[in-house]
Structure formats: C-alpha cells, structure tokens
Write a protein that holds these residues in place. Sequence first.
Motif, short mmCIF file in Angstrom:
data_model
loop_
_atom_site.label_atom_id
_atom_site.label_comp_id
_atom_site.label_asym_id
_atom_site.label_seq_id
_atom_site.Cartn_x
_atom_site.Cartn_y
_atom_site.Cartn_z
N LYS A 153 -19.48 32.42 55.88
CA LYS A 153 -20.00 33.40 56.85
C LYS A 153 -18.86 34.18 57.49
CE LYS A 153 -23.64 34.17 57.78
NZ LYS A 153 -24.60 35.22 57.34
N LEU A 154 -17.74 33.53 57.76
CA LEU A 154 -16.57 34.25 58.30
C LEU A 154 -16.10 35.33 57.32
CD1 LEU A 154 -14.47 31.39 59.91
CD2 LEU A 154 -15.47 33.34 61.11
N ARG A 155 -16.14 35.03 56.04
CA ARG A 155 -15.75 36.03 55.04
C ARG A 155 -16.74 37.21 55.05
NH1 ARG A 155 -11.71 34.36 52.03
NH2 ARG A 155 -11.20 32.16 52.14
N ASP A 156 -18.02 36.90 55.17
CA ASP A 156 -19.04 37.96 55.27
C ASP A 156 -18.80 38.83 56.51
OD1 ASP A 156 -20.29 36.98 53.00
OD2 ASP A 156 -21.94 36.02 54.10
N LEU A 157 -18.52 38.18 57.64
CA LEU A 157 -18.28 38.92 58.88
C LEU A 157 -17.02 39.78 58.76
CD1 LEU A 157 -19.15 36.12 61.45
CD2 LEU A 157 -20.35 38.31 61.20
N ALA A 158 -15.97 39.22 58.19
CA ALA A 158 -14.73 39.98 58.01
C ALA A 158 -14.98 41.22 57.17
CB ALA A 158 -13.65 39.10 57.38
N SER A 159 -15.75 41.05 56.10
CA SER A 159 -16.08 42.18 55.23
C SER A 159 -16.90 43.23 55.98
CB SER A 159 -16.84 41.67 54.01
OG SER A 159 -17.25 42.74 53.20
N ALA A 160 -17.90 42.78 56.73
CA ALA A 160 -18.75 43.70 57.48
C ALA A 160 -17.96 44.46 58.55
CB ALA A 160 -19.92 42.95 58.12
N LEU A 161 -16.92 43.83 59.06
CA LEU A 161 -16.07 44.47 60.06
C LEU A 161 -15.02 45.38 59.44
CD1 LEU A 161 -15.65 41.40 62.42
CD2 LEU A 161 -16.77 43.56 63.02
N GLY A 162 -14.94 45.37 58.10
CA GLY A 162 -13.99 46.24 57.42
C GLY A 162 -12.60 45.64 57.27
N PHE A 163 -12.47 44.34 57.51
CA PHE A 163 -11.18 43.70 57.34
C PHE A 163 -10.90 43.54 55.84
CE2 PHE A 163 -11.94 41.40 61.60
CZ PHE A 163 -11.36 42.42 62.31
N PRO A 164 -9.66 43.70 55.40
CA PRO A 164 -9.35 43.64 53.96
C PRO A 164 -9.51 42.24 53.38
CG PRO A 164 -7.37 44.09 55.26
CD PRO A 164 -8.51 44.04 56.21
N GLU A 165 -10.46 42.11 52.49
CA GLU A 165 -10.76 40.81 51.89
C GLU A 165 -9.58 40.22 51.13
OE1 GLU A 165 -13.93 38.98 48.69
OE2 GLU A 165 -14.49 40.75 49.83
N ASN A 166 -8.79 41.08 50.48
CA ASN A 166 -7.66 40.58 49.70
C ASN A 166 -6.56 39.96 50.57
OD1 ASN A 166 -7.03 43.22 50.68
ND2 ASN A 166 -5.38 43.38 49.19
N LEU A 167 -6.61 40.15 51.88
CA LEU A 167 -5.63 39.55 52.78
C LEU A 167 -6.12 38.26 53.43
CD1 LEU A 167 -4.19 42.74 54.53
CD2 LEU A 167 -3.30 41.51 52.54
N LEU A 168 -7.36 37.88 53.17
CA LEU A 168 -7.90 36.63 53.71
C LEU A 168 -7.37 35.44 52.91
CD1 LEU A 168 -11.63 37.65 54.26
CD2 LEU A 168 -9.87 37.36 56.02
N PRO A 169 -7.13 34.31 53.58
CA PRO A 169 -6.70 33.12 52.85
C PRO A 169 -7.77 32.68 51.85
CG PRO A 169 -6.54 32.77 55.23
CD PRO A 169 -7.25 34.07 55.02
N ARG A 170 -7.33 32.22 50.72
CA ARG A 170 -8.24 31.69 49.71
C ARG A 170 -8.76 30.33 50.17
NH1 ARG A 170 -9.52 35.81 47.57
NH2 ARG A 170 -8.07 37.02 46.35
N PRO A 171 -9.98 29.99 49.79
CA PRO A 171 -10.48 28.65 50.13
C PRO A 171 -9.57 27.59 49.51
CG PRO A 171 -12.25 30.04 49.28
CD PRO A 171 -10.97 30.78 49.07
N ARG A 172 -9.38 26.51 50.24
CA ARG A 172 -8.57 25.42 49.70
C ARG A 172 -9.20 24.09 50.03
NH1 ARG A 172 -4.03 23.34 53.22
NH2 ARG A 172 -4.47 24.13 55.29
N THR A 173 -8.94 23.14 49.17
CA THR A 173 -9.43 21.79 49.38
C THR A 173 -8.24 20.87 49.61
OG1 THR A 173 -9.43 21.32 47.02
CG2 THR A 173 -11.49 22.13 47.96
N HIS A 174 -8.54 19.75 50.19
CA HIS A 174 -7.52 18.74 50.45
C HIS A 174 -8.15 17.37 50.25
CE1 HIS A 174 -4.03 16.86 52.33
NE2 HIS A 174 -4.88 16.10 53.01
N SER A 175 -7.52 16.53 49.45
CA SER A 175 -7.98 15.17 49.27
C SER A 175 -7.40 14.33 50.39
CB SER A 175 -7.53 14.61 47.92
OG SER A 175 -8.15 15.33 46.87
N ALA A 176 -8.27 13.73 51.17
CA ALA A 176 -7.82 12.95 52.33
C ALA A 176 -6.94 11.80 51.89
CB ALA A 176 -9.03 12.43 53.10
N ARG A 177 -5.82 11.68 52.58
CA ARG A 177 -4.90 10.54 52.38
C ARG A 177 -5.14 9.60 53.55
NH1 ARG A 177 -1.87 15.21 51.56
NH2 ARG A 177 -1.49 15.59 49.37
N ASN A 178 -5.61 8.44 53.23
CA ASN A 178 -6.04 7.52 54.28
C ASN A 178 -5.16 6.29 54.40
OD1 ASN A 178 -8.21 9.13 55.18
ND2 ASN A 178 -9.37 8.51 53.39
N SER A 179 -3.91 6.45 54.04
CA SER A 179 -2.98 5.30 54.20
C SER A 179 -1.63 5.78 54.66
CB SER A 179 -2.84 4.55 52.88
OG SER A 179 -2.40 5.39 51.86
#
Length: 190
Positions: free
Chosen positions: A164-190
């Motif tokens: 939704k933040l990406r949708d809002l940024a686009s609707a506001l005219g913010f440059p999509e190519n400058l937004l951070p790409r989605p990223r995942t992180h595997s939790a390290r629990n030790s």
Amino acid sequence: SHPRLAAWLRTTDIIRKFVAAVDNIAEGQSPRSHVDFFTPAGAFKVRPADGRTYISQAGFDRYNPVSDVFISLDAKACARFYRAVKPLVQEAYRDLGYPNEDFDNTLWRAIVELLGTPVVEGPIAVERKVSSYVMIDAVLEGLSPAQKHVLRMGSENVQVIQAKLRDLASALGFPENLLPRPRTHSARNS
C-alpha cells in the motif's frame, strides 16, 4: 470506507499528529506518541518454544485492525486529499520547526524508511530486558525504532502495508524506481 478510519479521522489535531508522526518516521524514530489513537488492543504477546521466547502470532494479530484500515485506503483518493490539505500540512510542518522545507520530502523519506523494513521469514526470538523485549537477531534489533514498529506487526502485515505504501507513493507522483526493493530476512535466533 473502513469504519475504524472514520473514528480515527475525528482525532483532535489529526493533521498536526500526522505531520509529527511522519517526521518521526522519516528520522527513523517511533511515531507512537503521535498515533496513540491506533494503539493495538492488549499487551505484547510472546510464546515459549525450544528453550527460547518468540513473538507470538497473537502479538502480530493485534495489529490486523491497523493493517486492515491502512490497506483499505484508496491510494488515488488519498493523494487527492493530501493535495487538498497540503497547505494545512505545510503550516503544521512549519510550526514543528521547519519553516523553509517542503513536507513532501519528509513524506518521501518516511515512505522509504518503512519500505526498508525486511519481511522476516521464520519466528522472531526475543529476550526480556528490564521492561521490554529485544530481538536476539542483531540485524533486526539494529533496525530503526520506526522499522521495528512495522516489524512487530508481523510479516503478513509488513507485506500488505509495504504494498500500500508503494501504491500511495505512486499516486503521489514519487519516483517508483527510487523506492527500496522488497527484501526478506531469515530470522537468526541464536
């Protein structure tokens, strides 16, 4: 159209609270004191397993109402509304101590800050400190306070809020190519 949104919009000084919260997020700080009207019900919840303590699904689920309201927003309608109230937003921003700055830049930085939050794969181990919990994974604990707030909403909520933040940024005219790409992180629990 979400009924909870209508209640939130009746909050006293909503524009000033919005401006202050966005400014805090843009600086990586917690917006909690400005958005107390959508504090989740109940206490932070954890569960024991394998000799560790993890954030429980019930802890994440407390944020579902906030997420549901946020994703119910029509991005284009929000952009139109924002443009209509921009003079009031800008006035509140000046009153906050930024007389010569455009709030759009701060809004952009806040969106980028929240999009920098990783989607965590796996359970998140925590450790009890004096009056709160800290995440055992140094990468997650090293996130900004604003990012940790989003992270504590759970991976499912993080994904839909970021979309939704990406949708809002686009609707506001913010440059999509400058937004951070989605990223995942595997939790390290030790």
